[in-house]
Design a protein around this motif. Structure first.
Motif, PDB file in Angstrom:
ATOM      1  N   ALA A  71       0.827  -1.203   0.000  1.00 44.65           N
ATOM      2  CA  ALA A  71       0.000   0.000   0.000  1.00 44.65           C
ATOM      3  C   ALA A  71       0.865   1.258   0.000  1.00 44.65           C
ATOM      4  CB  ALA A  71      -0.931  -0.012   1.214  1.00 44.65           C
ATOM      5  N   LEU A  95      -7.814   6.681  -1.457  1.00 44.59           N
ATOM      6  CA  LEU A  95      -8.067   5.349  -0.923  1.00 44.59           C
ATOM      7  C   LEU A  95      -6.771   4.628  -0.566  1.00 44.59           C
ATOM      8  CD1 LEU A  95     -11.004   4.103  -3.200  1.00 44.59           C
ATOM      9  CD2 LEU A  95     -11.102   4.965  -0.860  1.00 44.59           C
ATOM     10  N   LEU A  96      -5.755   4.784  -1.399  1.00 42.29           N
ATOM     11  CA  LEU A  96      -4.479   4.125  -1.120  1.00 42.29           C
ATOM     12  C   LEU A  96      -3.820   4.704   0.129  1.00 42.29           C
ATOM     13  CD1 LEU A  96      -2.910   3.670  -4.674  1.00 42.29           C
ATOM     14  CD2 LEU A  96      -3.770   1.892  -3.138  1.00 42.29           C
ATOM     15  N   GLY A 101       6.483   6.168  -0.731  1.00 45.44           N
ATOM     16  CA  GLY A 101       6.659   4.921  -1.459  1.00 45.44           C
ATOM     17  C   GLY A 101       8.011   4.283  -1.204  1.00 45.44           C
ATOM     18  N   SER A 116      -0.661   9.749  -5.153  1.00 43.36           N
ATOM     19  CA  SER A 116      -1.201   9.726  -3.789  1.00 43.36           C
ATOM     20  C   SER A 116      -2.723   9.746  -3.815  1.00 43.36           C
ATOM     21  CB  SER A 116      -0.671  10.925  -2.990  1.00 43.36           C
ATOM     22  OG  SER A 116      -0.950  12.137  -3.681  1.00 43.36           O
ATOM     23  N   LEU A 134      -5.758   3.366   3.055  1.00 40.95           N
ATOM     24  CA  LEU A 134      -5.467   1.937   3.187  1.00 40.95           C
ATOM     25  C   LEU A 134      -4.073   1.716   3.770  1.00 40.95           C
ATOM     26  CD1 LEU A 134      -6.302  -0.992   2.640  1.00 40.95           C
ATOM     27  CD2 LEU A 134      -5.304  -0.766   0.351  1.00 40.95           C
ATOM     28  N   GLY A 135      -3.105   2.503   3.310  1.00 44.17           N
ATOM     29  CA  GLY A 135      -1.752   2.356   3.817  1.00 44.17           C
ATOM     30  C   GLY A 135      -1.665   2.639   5.305  1.00 44.17           C
ATOM     31  N   ALA A 183       2.488   1.800  -3.402  1.00 40.41           N
ATOM     32  CA  ALA A 183       1.551   2.294  -4.412  1.00 40.41           C
ATOM     33  C   ALA A 183       1.568   3.811  -4.496  1.00 40.41           C
ATOM     34  CB  ALA A 183       0.143   1.799  -4.099  1.00 40.41           C
ATOM     35  N   ALA A 184       2.072   4.476  -3.458  1.00 41.73           N
ATOM     36  CA  ALA A 184       2.163   5.931  -3.492  1.00 41.73           C
ATOM     37  C   ALA A 184       3.130   6.413  -4.557  1.00 41.73           C
ATOM     38  CB  ALA A 184       2.594   6.464  -2.123  1.00 41.73           C
TER      39      ALA A 184
END
Length: 345
Positions: free
Chosen positions: A244, A255-256, A324, A252, A259-260, A247-248
């Motif tokens: 998660a 939702l990510l 990230g 950004s 979630l992170g 994924a940044a």
């Protein structure tokens, strides 16, 4: 009631010492329960950690927005109300009988403090002479601590503990998870407020589902520690946390980011449960309290490294990209957790 910033910062130093002692004592008390009660106690311990850590942003935002930020600063004092209840159920046992190694404790304190200040020197805008002096303190205190550790097994940092592979692996796991969580809590609220126009209260509300997930997973971890699958759960949660954060790098998204941060709280609570359970069955009772204290210190130093890394990287890249990159912290924790089962000798 601090009248100025100097008094406020001095009070925070004292509060940090007390909070660190509280966390270490909580882990030591939890690890000292009889083996037949450990799964139940570990489950409740982890669930409590998850709920309070994930709801801290909301609580701080509520008091800051609706009352005053001063109340938010003294929330840790609430733990004092529960101390009598904990002591009433604490098992009575003898300690190791050795006197406290005060010079070793002082050297460890200087080493940890100078290290954390040094890695944040750019963010703190420290002058070159001050950086050089801090580095000298770090080298000298670390050398002195190493000398005392090698010289005696009754030092504040026991030689046998430093050479213990299980303890070292647990420390690496905690450093990775705490580093990722502290970095996420440094970066995610800033990204949501600055880039997406969220309020602090909105950020706090959206972090609450993470508290629920963390509570459920920690209760599951508390049951699994009776077998040999707790490390797999920890590895899976840490790996999802790392994914998660990574994924940044692609942007950004709201939702990510949520979630992170939520997975970070889940990994945090599962780490607490698993490492406490692991050490409670691995370290002899007379040394268990000291071992849990050192492990707790290592975890929080790792957290400081994570947030400092994100802050330093944000000076040369976007904050989302820095977040990230910090995904390497929980990734390493996940890889180590896969190798650390209940039956590790």
């Amino acid at each position: 009631v601090a009248p100025n910033l100097g008094v406020l910062v001095a009070g925070r130093f004292v509060q940090a010492a007390g909070s660190g002692a509280m966390a270490a004592c909580a882990m030591a008390l939890t690890a000292s329960v009889p083996p037949e009660r450990r799964p139940q106690v570990f489950a409740g311990f982890g669930a409590t950690m998850a709920i309070f850590s994930a709801s801290a942003t909301l609580a701080g935002g509520v008091f800051t927005e609706w009352v005053t930020w001063r109340i938010a600063l003294v929330l840790p004092a609430l733990s004092l109300l529960v101390v009598p209840l904990c002591l009433a159920g604490a098992p009575a046992r003898k300690n190791s009988g050795r006197s406290m190694d005060l010079p070793g404790a002082a050297l460890l304190t200087l080493t940890a403090m100078s290290f954390l200040v040094l890695i944040q020197s750019s963010a703190l805008a420290l002058s070159t002479p001050l950086v050089v002096a801090t580095a000298a303190v770090l080298v000298l205190s670390a050398a002195g601590l190493t000398w005392r550790t090698r010289g005696s097994d009754s030092s504040f940092v026991p030689r046998a503990l430093v050479a213990d592979r299980v303890f070292l692996k647990a420390a690496v796991i905690g450093i990775g998870v705490y580093g990722g969580l502290f970095a996420a809590m440094y970066a995610v609220p800033q990204l949501l407020v600055r880039d997406h126009g969220w309020s602090v209260l909105s950020v706090g509300v959206w972090l609450l589902p993470g508290a629920v997930v963390g509570a459920v997973l920690s209760r599951l971890a508390g049951r699994l520690t009776a077998g040999d699958h707790g490390n797999r759960l920890l590895a899976a949660v840490s790996l999802a946390f790392a994914a998660a954060l990574a994924a940044a790098l692609a942007g950004s998204g709201v939702l990510l980011l949520i979630l992170g941060a939520s997975l970070g709280f889940s990994a945090f609570s599962v780490t607490q449960v698993f490492t406490t359970a692991l050490m409670s069955g691995h370290i002899e009772p007379a040394r268990r309290g000291g071992a849990m204290g050192l492990l707790n210190l290592t975890f929080f130093v790792g957290g400081g490294v994570g947030s400092a890394t994100a802050g330093a990287l944000a000076k040369s890249m976007s904050l989302a990209t820095a977040l990230g990159v910090v995904a390497l912290f929980p990734l390493i924790a996940a890889l180590v957790a896969f190798t650390l089962g209940r039956r590790t000798p």
